[in-house]
Enzyme design. Structure first.
Site, PDB file in Angstrom:
ATOM      1  N   GLY A  80      41.820  31.562  41.199  1.00 39.12           N
ATOM      2  CA  GLY A  80      43.167  32.104  41.000  1.00 39.12           C
ATOM      3  C   GLY A  80      44.089  31.044  40.440  1.00 39.12           C
ATOM      4  CD  GLU A 102      46.803  30.080  33.408  1.00 41.70           C
ATOM      5  OE1 GLU A 102      47.172  29.820  34.575  1.00 41.70           O
ATOM      6  OE2 GLU A 102      45.662  30.466  33.139  1.00 41.70           O
ATOM      7  CB  SER A 145      42.356  40.612  42.619  1.00 46.45           C
ATOM      8  OG  SER A 145      43.702  40.855  42.271  1.00 46.45           O
ATOM      9  CB  CYS A 175      40.747  31.101  33.805  1.00 46.41           C
ATOM     10  SG  CYS A 175      38.964  31.257  33.634  1.00 46.41           S
ATOM     11  CD  GLU A 194      35.597  27.333  39.402  1.00 48.24           C
ATOM     12  OE1 GLU A 194      36.089  27.286  38.259  1.00 48.24           O
ATOM     13  OE2 GLU A 194      34.623  26.648  39.746  1.00 48.24           O
ATOM     14  N   GLY A 203      38.853  36.476  45.263  1.00 50.82           N
ATOM     15  CA  GLY A 203      38.728  36.794  43.838  1.00 50.82           C
ATOM     16  C   GLY A 203      40.068  36.979  43.137  1.00 50.82           C
ATOM     17  CD  GLU A 247      46.028  42.778  53.873  1.00 50.92           C
ATOM     18  OE1 GLU A 247      46.682  42.113  53.032  1.00 50.92           O
ATOM     19  OE2 GLU A 247      46.429  43.872  54.328  1.00 50.92           O
ATOM     20  CE  LYS A 278      42.685  38.574  48.979  1.00 47.60           C
ATOM     21  NZ  LYS A 278      42.952  39.606  47.941  1.00 47.60           N
ATOM     22  CG  PHE A 329      46.846  34.557  32.795  1.00 46.04           C
ATOM     23  CD1 PHE A 329      45.846  33.643  32.526  1.00 46.04           C
ATOM     24  CD2 PHE A 329      46.557  35.620  33.644  1.00 46.04           C
ATOM     25  CE1 PHE A 329      44.580  33.772  33.082  1.00 46.04           C
ATOM     26  CE2 PHE A 329      45.288  35.760  34.210  1.00 46.04           C
ATOM     27  CZ  PHE A 329      44.315  34.825  33.926  1.00 46.04           C
TER      28      PHE A 329
END
Ligand code: NAD
Length: 439
Positions: free
Chosen positions: A195, A341, A147, A251, A217, A119, A179, A145, A343
């Site tokens: 991500g 990007e 974020s 996104c 994605e 995620g 991880e 998993k 963001f």
């Protein structure tokens, strides 16, 4: 990361393999019951989810409910209602057999097995649980998993999953790069990553090592074209809603505007007045928080590189992680703000003389996740869409296609691969297996 944690991850992975092998997850009644139970547990955590989103991202209660909780509940309701009809085998025509024997042809939606869902931070609830329920509807098990950048939300995600499922069916492992890197060495049957394109490449390389099918994605710079005949008042309201929700960390947010030169001044005036009346806030907190101080510094560097182009906003507070809704004009492709990007809540405005020159610039760059066009001329809008590509597109609106479970959602090229939501999640998380029988 200790050997103990690695062993624990491997143990859960093996348990999920075994559980998938029992065939239990393929039973339609089982899948339906699990989704119904998850719905109850998930809904009961609404307060905890909203509180965690407020701490990690400064999301208001209304926004958290609307774009995180409600989207998952709507998807769940749609899946629970239609699952039986969707998962049925599809019978198709058969080619005649040489012997004249009767032939029956069909294909089925077969679950892959043990899925790995990674995620992002920006809509951490929706973008973790929407893939999860798609995977479960299709009959898979899943390891998640969340974020590490939204730690309070990650804890709530873990709490929900622990209450709703046994770990041999769905399990959460929290963590970051280390991880994730370890998890990516396991022989999952499917990987679903949301991500950045940068990490998407790492995930795809890891998947390639074991030829694991995957969905990516990703993101990118989503263009927003405003033509000379656009209704500017509506355009500003709808672009603003898509740009400044979640402090620009979406996104599919309009990354930049490409406006026809003849209406640029009118558009800027409209934006300024709308920002003053709707977004002005001395505390800067109205639109939420930027996820990290590092990202605030990145955003600030775009403004520092061209201060004369900042015509509205530009204030930020490193301690509270707030950043003002900001407009830049007379921007060109060489400006720092146009190199990746954004963001964040900075909206650069570029102008075009002819649509051909704008489309040439857009199509010479990586394929965006979304493309928006504002025009009252249907032919012009259709033509722009036909001559470009993007994950998805909207005419005279932004962002809302993501919330519709009737539409497939996803990117193309550098903005991703694979589509999900609603029935498309079943297709995404299943292998379509053809079965031919000669009688
Ligand atoms: P990110 O790529 O930094 O992180 C996503 C996940 O990858 C996290 O779980 C993180 O722990 C892991 N990760 C980070 N670096 C890693 C590394 N070096 N090795 C292995 N794993 C690593 O993305 P983000 O900052 O959480 O989200 C923002 C990005 O995601 C933007 O590009 C945005 O456009 C995109 N996004 C896309 C969608 C979509 O649906 N297409 C939705 C939301 C966000």
């Amino acid at each position: 990361m200790t050997t103990e944690i690695q062993n624990r991850i491997k143990e859960v992975f093996e348990k999920q393999k075994d559980f998938f092998g029992t065939q239990a997850t393929k039973e339609i009644a089982f899948r339906k019951m699990q989704l119904q139970n998850f719905r109850k547990v998930f809904a009961s955590y609404t307060d905890a989810i909203c509180e965690a989103l407020q701490i990690d991202l400064g999301k208001s209660r209304a926004e958290a409910e609307y774009v995180e909780v409600q989207i998952v509940l709507n998807e769940l309701d749609d899946m629970i209602e239609h699952m039986e009809e969707w998962v049925k085998p599809t019978f198709v025509k058969s080619k005649p057999h040489a012997s004249g024997a009767e032939v029956i042809s069909k294909y089925i939606y077969e679950p892959y097995g043990v899925n790995y869902i990674i995620g992002p931070f920006n809509y951490p609830v929706q973008l973790t649980f929407s893939p999860l329920i798609g995977a479960l509807m299709a009959g898979n098990t899943a390891v998640i998993k969340p974020s590490e950048n939204t730690p309070h939300v990650a804890q709530v995600i873990e709490d929900i999953v622990k209450e709703a499922f046994h770990e041999e069916y769905v399990a959460v492992f929290q963590g970051a790069v280390e991880e994730n890197s370890f998890l990516l060495t396991l022989p999952f049957d499917y990987i679903f990553f949301t991500g950045s394109p940068k990490v998407g490449k790492i995930v795809m390389k890891a998947a390639a090592e074991q030829l694991i099918p995957l969905t990516l994605e990703l993101g990118g710079k989503s263009p927003t074209i405003v033509h000379q005949d656009a209704d500017l008042e509506k355009a500003v309201q709808r672009i603003a809603a898509g740009k400044w929700i979640n402090c620009g960390q979406t996104c599919v947010a309009p990354d930049y505007i490409y406006v026809h030169e003849s209406v640029k001044d009118a558009l800027v005036a409209q934006f300024k007045s709308y920002l003053k009346t709707t977004y002005h806030d001395e505390s800067l907190g109205k639109i939420g928080k930027i996820v990290s101080q590092q990202q605030i510094n990145n955003l600030a560097s775009y403004l520092e590189a061209a201060p004369e182009k900042v015509i509205y906003g530009g204030k930020y507070d490193l301690d509270t992680r707030h950043f003002e809704a900001t407009l830049m004009t007379d921007v060109n492709w060489d400006d720092a703000v146009m190199q990746q990007e954004i963001f964040g809540p900075i909206l650069p405005i570029l102008t075009y003389h002819t649509i051909d020159e704008a489309l040439k610039e857009i199509t010479s760059r990586p394929k965006p996740l979304a493309l928006y066009v504002f025009s009252e001329d249907q032919k012009f809008a259709d033509d722009v869409i036909a001559r470009t590509t993007s994950g998805d597109a909207e005419i005279n609106s932004t962002l809302i296609h993501v919330g519709s479970h009737y539409l497939p959602f996803g990117g193309v090229g550098t903005s991703g691969m694979g589509k999900y939501h609603g029935k498309f999640s079943l297709e995404n998380f299943s292998h379509q297996r053809s079965i031919l029988q000669v009688m």
